[in-house]
Structure formats: structure tokens, C-alpha cells
Enzyme design. Structure first.
Site, PDB file in Angstrom:
ATOM      1  N   LYS A 110     -42.127  59.609  25.319  1.00  0.00           N
ATOM      2  CA  LYS A 110     -43.254  58.686  25.320  1.00  0.00           C
ATOM      3  C   LYS A 110     -44.497  59.385  24.803  1.00  0.00           C
ATOM      4  O   LYS A 110     -45.266  58.815  24.027  1.00  0.00           O
ATOM      5  CB  LYS A 110     -43.486  58.101  26.718  1.00  0.00           C
ATOM      6  CG  LYS A 110     -42.481  57.022  27.058  1.00  0.00           C
ATOM      7  CD  LYS A 110     -42.712  56.367  28.396  1.00  0.00           C
ATOM      8  CE  LYS A 110     -41.593  55.349  28.677  1.00  0.00           C
ATOM      9  NZ  LYS A 110     -41.573  54.869  30.043  1.00  0.00           N
ATOM     10  N   LYS A 189     -30.999  53.800  19.260  1.00  0.00           N
ATOM     11  CA  LYS A 189     -30.747  53.121  20.536  1.00  0.00           C
ATOM     12  C   LYS A 189     -31.579  51.844  20.625  1.00  0.00           C
ATOM     13  O   LYS A 189     -32.764  51.860  20.305  1.00  0.00           O
ATOM     14  CB  LYS A 189     -31.146  54.060  21.690  1.00  0.00           C
ATOM     15  CG  LYS A 189     -30.927  53.456  23.061  1.00  0.00           C
ATOM     16  CD  LYS A 189     -31.685  54.209  24.152  1.00  0.00           C
ATOM     17  CE  LYS A 189     -32.892  53.420  24.604  1.00  0.00           C
ATOM     18  NZ  LYS A 189     -33.041  53.144  26.026  1.00  0.00           N
ATOM     19  N   LYS A 192     -36.629  48.083  24.113  1.00  0.00           N
ATOM     20  CA  LYS A 192     -37.840  47.252  24.038  1.00  0.00           C
ATOM     21  C   LYS A 192     -38.960  48.000  23.338  1.00  0.00           C
ATOM     22  O   LYS A 192     -39.784  47.407  22.668  1.00  0.00           O
ATOM     23  CB  LYS A 192     -38.325  46.899  25.443  1.00  0.00           C
ATOM     24  CG  LYS A 192     -37.454  45.967  26.203  1.00  0.00           C
ATOM     25  CD  LYS A 192     -38.019  45.806  27.625  1.00  0.00           C
ATOM     26  CE  LYS A 192     -36.911  45.516  28.605  1.00  0.00           C
ATOM     27  NZ  LYS A 192     -36.892  46.451  29.743  1.00  0.00           N
TER      28      LYS A 192
HETATM   29  P1  ADP Z   1     -35.625  49.598  27.381  1.00  0.00           P
HETATM   30  O1  ADP Z   1     -35.176  50.953  26.900  1.00  0.00           O
HETATM   31  O2  ADP Z   1     -35.351  48.558  26.392  1.00  0.00           O
HETATM   32  O3  ADP Z   1     -37.064  49.598  27.883  1.00  0.00           O
HETATM   33  P2  ADP Z   1     -34.953  49.653  30.169  1.00  0.00           P
HETATM   34  O4  ADP Z   1     -35.520  51.028  30.183  1.00  0.00           O
HETATM   35  O5  ADP Z   1     -35.686  48.598  30.915  1.00  0.00           O
HETATM   36  O6  ADP Z   1     -34.752  49.237  28.641  1.00  0.00           O
HETATM   37  O7  ADP Z   1     -33.455  49.712  30.659  1.00  0.00           O
HETATM   38  C1  ADP Z   1     -32.855  48.911  31.644  1.00  0.00           C
HETATM   39  C2  ADP Z   1     -31.395  49.320  31.766  1.00  0.00           C
HETATM   40  O8  ADP Z   1     -30.707  49.063  30.528  1.00  0.00           O
HETATM   41  C3  ADP Z   1     -31.217  50.817  32.046  1.00  0.00           C
HETATM   42  O9  ADP Z   1     -30.123  50.991  32.914  1.00  0.00           O
HETATM   43  C4  ADP Z   1     -30.920  51.385  30.695  1.00  0.00           C
HETATM   44  O10 ADP Z   1     -30.181  52.593  30.764  1.00  0.00           O
HETATM   45  C5  ADP Z   1     -30.116  50.274  30.040  1.00  0.00           C
HETATM   46  N1  ADP Z   1     -30.273  50.300  28.579  1.00  0.00           N
HETATM   47  C6  ADP Z   1     -31.419  50.097  27.886  1.00  0.00           C
HETATM   48  N2  ADP Z   1     -31.201  50.179  26.555  1.00  0.00           N
HETATM   49  C7  ADP Z   1     -29.876  50.453  26.403  1.00  0.00           C
HETATM   50  C8  ADP Z   1     -29.020  50.634  25.254  1.00  0.00           C
HETATM   51  N3  ADP Z   1     -29.494  50.555  24.017  1.00  0.00           N
HETATM   52  N4  ADP Z   1     -27.715  50.902  25.473  1.00  0.00           N
HETATM   53  C9  ADP Z   1     -27.215  50.973  26.739  1.00  0.00           C
HETATM   54  N5  ADP Z   1     -27.960  50.794  27.852  1.00  0.00           N
HETATM   55  C10 ADP Z   1     -29.266  50.528  27.703  1.00  0.00           C
END
Ligand code: ADP
Ligand code: TRP
Length: 320
Positions: A110, A189, A192
Site C-alpha cells: 500500500k 491478482k 478492488k
Molecule cells: P480486495 O483485494 O479486492 O480488496 P479483500 O481484501 O476485501 O479484496 O478480500 C476479501 C477476501 O477475498 C480475502 O479472503 C481475500 O484473500 C480474498 N481475495 C481477494 N482477491 C482475491 C483474488 N484475486 N483471488 C483469490 N482470493 C481473493
């Protein structure tokens, strides 16, 4: 077994969230004591508009219910409805070495992306440890990107136990290797924060538009292709049934399938997969009072569970 996981209300949920985490939440609610929460304290590290945050919190609850979390089986709550979390975070922070947090990749990432390095962002993994330890969780279903946070949680718990006796249960991550990292439309990956998502509740027309943008190489239709290195194929294999996947895989290897056809198939499969959830989502959205009821009942249950653990911790370290 006590199962627990959290998801940040920082934007629309995407198919990476679904395959990496939410699908496991749904499966694990069946035979376990499951707690799932909307991590609004965590989201404060990136969302700074109260109206927007409240909107996202509502949306995530509605999304999770529409996708199949059942409030009679799982406790679907909001993190800040249990303010005990922040007290435990402080107690944990007093035994957490700076070095563990300095090497946390999510913080480093970040900062590298230019987000301000507030203390909240730095202390993020301690708050996450509090979320998990406050409920005596045994199992934490997450995507691969959360592995390090889970390691830090265990390290903090072990250190606390070493100092104060056997206070915390040690949680285990539950990461399905096949879906550990779902790629986004740019091949990185899906996240959001990278603007590369296909969202679970996107309209079919938007899904079609986004799938058209998925990055591929420029191998012509007739040429053989390697499915293992193709994002389109990776995404398609998450959704399609095994028969269709092996047919497509064969056509990749033999040549004769073009990326245009794949994009069309993928868009149709995604839209169909979430069609029922889209309908249920509209029903929940039309009844905010029902969401409020689910939220309030879950907050009560979560708070009761949390209170018992927090009392144990306070007692162990001599406060209160
Ligand atoms: P983002 O990275 O989009 O902000 P979050 O951090 O809110 O998503 O993640 C919520 C859940 O979804 C977590 O358990 C995270 O490991 C999983 N997750 C997020 N992006 C992925 C991805 N591209 N592939 C697999 N799992 C994911
Ligand atoms: N940090 C997690 C994410 O970004 C969200 C989260 C907060 C979480 N607290 C948690 C996940 C506790 C599992 C357990 O995805």
C-alpha cells in the site's frame, strides 16, 4: 469447529472474492459454528466518506446473503458492532514487535502504491489478529493474499500465550490452492484496489464489456495455445463444468479456438452463474429493514461470544 472470516467494505465484491473466500464461507457454514463479518474498522484505512462507508457495509451484507450465507446458520455481523475488537487490538499491540509489522507485505504494497502510511495501516494486522482471536476461531477461510496476516495472528497469539499463559486458541488458515489467486482483467491478482475486477453483481452487459478487455497474447485462432498460461482459460475453468472445461482445453492444445469465442463463453457463464444471486440481491435491497434485523441479531450473538473471550484476556493480563 469455529470458522471465522472477514471481508472489507471497500467496494463491490468481485469474482476473486467469491472463489477465493465467499464460496468457502458458504460451504463451511453447513457443519460448523460460522462467523463472518464486514470489516468496517479495517476499511477506514482506505474509505474516508461516512456515507460511502455505510453504503458499502449495507452492500456487502446484502451481497453475502444473496450469495447464500444463511443467517440461521451463520452469524453475519459488522465488525464495529463489536467494539470489544478494538480493546483486544490494544492488548495485542502491547506484545507485537515493530519488526513483524514492518515486514507485512500488505502494508509495504500500500505504501508503494502511494497510500499514506497512517498508523492504522501499519497496525492493520494487529486489528485482524484481534478479529480472529476474539472469537476463538479454529479455521479462517481466506485467499492466498491473507496468508501472511494469518501467520502474524498466530505469532501474536503464541507470544501472548508465552507471556500470560494459555489464553488464545491458535487459528489455522484455510486456503484452497486451486482458487488461491484469481487473476483480474489485466492478469494481475484481481483486487478492488487495482481496478481490474469483474464484479459478482455487475449487469450482464457490463460483464460482457469487461471480459472483452481481458488481456491475452496475440496467437491467431488456428494456432495451438497453452491453457495454463491464459487468463481467460483460468477464469473460465472457475465457472464452467468439467465437460466444457476439458473440451475447451483440448481445442486450446489443438488450435481452432479464438480468444473472441472464449470471451463470449466466459461472459455468458459468469452471468448465468450469478443469475439467481442477482435476483435474491434485488429482494434484499428492497427490504433494508430485514438486513437491519439480521445485522442486529448477529451483533448480539457476536458480542456475547466476544465478551467471554475478552474477559478471559483482561483477566490474564491484569487489567479491569
Ligand atoms: P480486495 O483485494 O479486492 O480488496 P479483500 O481484501 O476485501 O479484496 O478480500 C476479501 C477476501 O477475498 C480475502 O479472503 C481475500 O484473500 C480474498 N481475495 C481477494 N482477491 C482475491 C483474488 N484475486 N483471488 C483469490 N482470493 C481473493
Ligand atoms: N484483511 C482481510 C482482507 O483484506 C479482511 C479481514 C479483516 C479478515 N479481518 C479479518 C479476514 C479476519 C479474515 C479474518 O481481505
Amino acid at each position: 469447529m469455529r470458522v471465522l472470516s472477514g471481508i472489507q467494505p471497500s467496494g463491490a465484491l468481485h469474482i476473486g472474492n467469491y472463489f477465493g473466500a465467499i464460496r468457502q464461507y458458504i460451504a463451511l457454514q453447513e457443519h460448523n459454528d460460522a462467523y463472518y463479518f464486514v470489516a468496517d474498522y479495517h476499511a477506514l484505512t482506505s474509505v474516508r466518506d461516512p456515507k460511502v462507508l455505510r453504503g458499502y457495509v449495507f452492500d456487502v451484507i446484502a451481497d453475502l446473503l444473496a450469495l447464500g450465507l444463511n443467517p440461521d446458520k451463520a452469524t453475519v455481523f459488522v465488525q464495529s458492532d463489536v467494539p470489544e475488537t478494538t480493546e483486544l487490538a490494544w492488548l495485542l499491540t502491547t506484545v507485537t514487535p515493530m519488526g513483524w509489522l514492518e515486514k507485512a507485505v500488505s502494508y509495504k504494497d500500500k505504501v508503494e502504491r502511494g497510500l499514506p502510511a497512517d498508523h492504522g495501516l501499519f497496525a492493520y494486522p494487529v486489528l485482524q489478529a484481534a478479529d480472529i482471536l476474539l472469537y476463538d476461531a479454529d479455521v479462517v477461510p481466506v485467499g492466498q493474499d491473507q496468508k501472511q496476516h494469518l501467520e502474524i495472528t498466530r505469532d501474536i497469539a503464541e507470544r501472548f500465550n508465552h507471556i500470560y499463559g494459555n489464553v488464545f486458541r491458535l487459528p489455522k488458515p484455510y486456503i484452497l490452492e486451486t482458487v488461491a489467486v484469481v487473476p483480474g482483467i489485466d492478469g494481475q491478482k484481481m483486487s478492488k484496489s487495482y481496478q481490474n475486477t469483474i464484479d459478482i453483481f455487475d449487469d450482464p452487459a457490463v460483464i460482457t464489456k469487461k471480459t472483452k478487455k481481458i488481456v491475452t497474447d496475440s496467437t491467431p485462432v488456428e494456432a495451438p495455445k497453452n491453457p495454463a498460461t491464459c487468463n481467460l482459460f483460468k477464469l473460465y475453468s472457475l465457472f464452467a463444468d468439467p465437460g466444457d472445461i476439458s473440451e475447451v482445453e483440448r481445442r486450446y492444445r489443438e488450435g481452432g479456438i479464438g480468444y473472441g469465442e472464449m470471451k463470449k463463453r466466459l461472459a455468458e457463464t459468469i452471468s448465468a452463474t450469478f443469475a439467481t444471486a442477482r435476483e435474491r440481491r434485488a429482494e434484499w435491497a428492497a427490504h433494508p429493514e430485514r438486513i437491519a434485523e439480521v445485522r442486529a441479531a448477529a451483533a448480539d450473538r457476536a458480542r456475547t461470544a466476544a465478551r467471554a473471550v475478552l474477559d478471559r484476556v483482561r483477566n490474564a493480563c491484569g487489567v479491569g
